[in-house]
Design a protein around this motif. Sequence first.
Motif, short mmCIF file in Angstrom:
data_model
loop_
_atom_site.label_atom_id
_atom_site.label_comp_id
_atom_site.label_asym_id
_atom_site.label_seq_id
_atom_site.Cartn_x
_atom_site.Cartn_y
_atom_site.Cartn_z
N GLU A 149 2.53 13.59 3.04
CA GLU A 149 2.12 12.15 2.69
C GLU A 149 0.82 12.14 1.64
O GLU A 149 0.29 11.09 1.61
N SER A 162 0.55 6.27 0.52
CA SER A 162 0.61 4.87 0.54
C SER A 162 -0.36 4.32 0.16
O SER A 162 -0.23 3.16 -0.41
N GLU A 179 -0.14 1.43 -2.86
CA GLU A 179 -0.37 0.09 -2.62
C GLU A 179 -1.30 -0.51 -4.13
O GLU A 179 -1.47 -1.42 -4.33
#
Length: 198
Positions: free
Chosen positions: A140, A72, A76
Amino acid sequence: MKQTIAFFDFDGTITTRDTLFEIIRYQKGSGALYAGLLLLSPALVLFKLKLVSSHRMKEIFLRHFFKGAGVSAFREKCAAFCRDRLPALIRPGALEAIRSHQAQGHQVVVVTASAQDWVAPWCAAMNVTCIATQLEVKNERLTGNIQGLNCNGDEKVCRIRNEFNLEQFEDIFAYGDSSGDKPMLAIARTAQFKPFRN
């Protein structure tokens, strides 16, 4: 009615530099990039001698700089790179060609060996389809591996054919700048090699 499609390579064709190095610089800093290049220089020599494949070389860099990174946060930063840094790396001629195709109602597709993470946000802003190398993610986090094959050479054509029925297009354009683009250029009626260098 048959339509027209234009395929663009990204690094070196649309951009003035290899964006793998630029995304490393943006996320890790110039010092980390140069230190990494020094440490990985033996592998780079083998790559230049064609003893290491582009797929393998890319994974060596990805593992060194990004293995274990949270996906994540990584994405970003990739989106921020597309907003803040990438515009300065875009060749004006390439941008003009993309917009000219779009003005004529042609579909435009970027087909790149670079990772989708740091190319797709720019493509979305340009209303351009993105076909790119996929990075492997587990729990993740980036593993530093490529998922599937590096989107280069013959794989570019395989990805294109998976996405599009080329028989539906009356005319096909392709733009590239390296040997890894030649299979893609070969499927086009109008192919341009290193077209935006002026």
